[in-house]
Design an enzyme around this catalytic site. Structure first.
Site, PDB file in Angstrom:
ATOM      1  N   CYS A 125       8.508  -0.459 -10.522  1.00  0.00           N
ATOM      2  CA  CYS A 125       7.125  -0.585 -10.066  1.00  0.00           C
ATOM      3  C   CYS A 125       6.877   0.535  -9.054  1.00  0.00           C
ATOM      4  O   CYS A 125       7.727   1.395  -8.848  1.00  0.00           O
ATOM      5  CB  CYS A 125       6.861  -1.961  -9.471  1.00  0.00           C
ATOM      6  SG  CYS A 125       7.977  -2.401  -8.123  1.00  0.00           S
ATOM      7  N   THR A 126       5.730   0.537  -8.412  1.00  0.00           N
ATOM      8  CA  THR A 126       5.339   1.665  -7.570  1.00  0.00           C
ATOM      9  C   THR A 126       6.266   1.874  -6.384  1.00  0.00           C
ATOM     10  O   THR A 126       6.795   2.968  -6.169  1.00  0.00           O
ATOM     11  CB  THR A 126       3.894   1.483  -7.072  1.00  0.00           C
ATOM     12  OG1 THR A 126       3.039   1.212  -8.182  1.00  0.00           O
ATOM     13  CG2 THR A 126       3.420   2.731  -6.339  1.00  0.00           C
TER      14      THR A 126
END
Length: 254
Positions: free
Chosen positions: A177-178
């Site tokens: 994810c980010t």
């Protein structure tokens, strides 16, 4: 020279007094001149904020003065202007909302892989490479050969697992994810469900982009970020100077 430091951070830790932390933190942000959003919940703290180096160091010290936050890790990126317009401290049921109870990332998460380890690991054709982000984030950019769960929000992820992965509990699954926080919850959830070999990219996509040379990178496209930069490229430079209307609603719900 980029004079604005943008920091993201999170920690899963029981905070029985989280409601009482809101006003002191917000007051300190105003006092120092820090802008950004911090989310508090019983399960911990999550946030992103920005300022100049002096402001950031003062705020880091303030947050770490609470013994529960003494080991907070702040992931920094840089820009020419502050991507936040005001200071906010929000109280929520979860610091990142998946809507599943009895998932505790404070002790039961996937195996962390450094950017260098991740780079090698995801080239294994037997690894299931899973993007845990929302569909519009995937469309902007993702890792080569990553699976798109095609979800509109994070709450839909558990359903995706039940529909598509529940028969793959013995497979190696690499998740990203980010900045890392969503993977803390997704890997914890999957381990609770009996998945045996779950891995996550330590500090997320942003850490990978910072660590792996663009000429060698397996990342394709841009990386969406939840502030007014909208997205960054492989050099972590902002891509769009203004926020498209398409993303406004999602940001306001964070």
């Amino acid at each position: 020279m980029k004079d604005i430091i943008i920091a993201s951070f999170y920690k899963f830790i029981p905070l029985n007094d989280f409601e009482s932390l809101r006003e002191p933190i917000l007051t300190k942000m105003h006092e120092i001149g820090i802008k950004g959003t911090i989310i508090l919940a019983h399960e911990g703290v999550n946030g992103g904020f920005a300022g100049n180096r002096e402001q950031m160091n003062v705020f880091y010290d303030y947050l770490r003065s609470d013994s529960r936050f003494a080991d907070l890790h702040f992931k920094e990126t840089y820009d020419n202007k502050n991507p936040f317009d005001k200071a906010k401290v929000k109280l929520r049921k979860e610091i990142v909302t998946m809507g599943v109870q009895k998932v505790d990332p404070s002790y039961n998460t996937g195996t962390y892989l450094s950017p260098e380890e991740w780079h090698q690991f995801i080239q294994d054709p037997n690894v299931i490479l899973l993007d845990t982000r929302n569909d519009y984030e995937y469309e902007l950019g993702t890792f080569k050969n990553a699976i798109n769960p095609d979800i509109e929000n994070f709450r839909e992820f558990p359903d995706y697992v039940q529909r598509n992965l529940i028969d793959k509990k013995d497979k190696k699954i690499a998740m990203f994810c980010t900045g890392g926080i969503r993977c803390e919850k997704t890997t914890a959830y999957m381990k609770e469900q009996g998945f045996q070999h779950v891995y996550q990219l330590h500090d997320g996509i942003l850490n990978y982009l910072e660590s792996i040379p663009e000429s060698e990178s397996l990342w394709e496209g841009k990386c969406f970020v939840f502030d007014d930069r909208v997205a960054v490229d492989q050099k972590l430079d902002r891509v769009y100077p203004q926020l498209p209307q398409d993303y406004k609603y999602e940001r306001e719900q964070k």
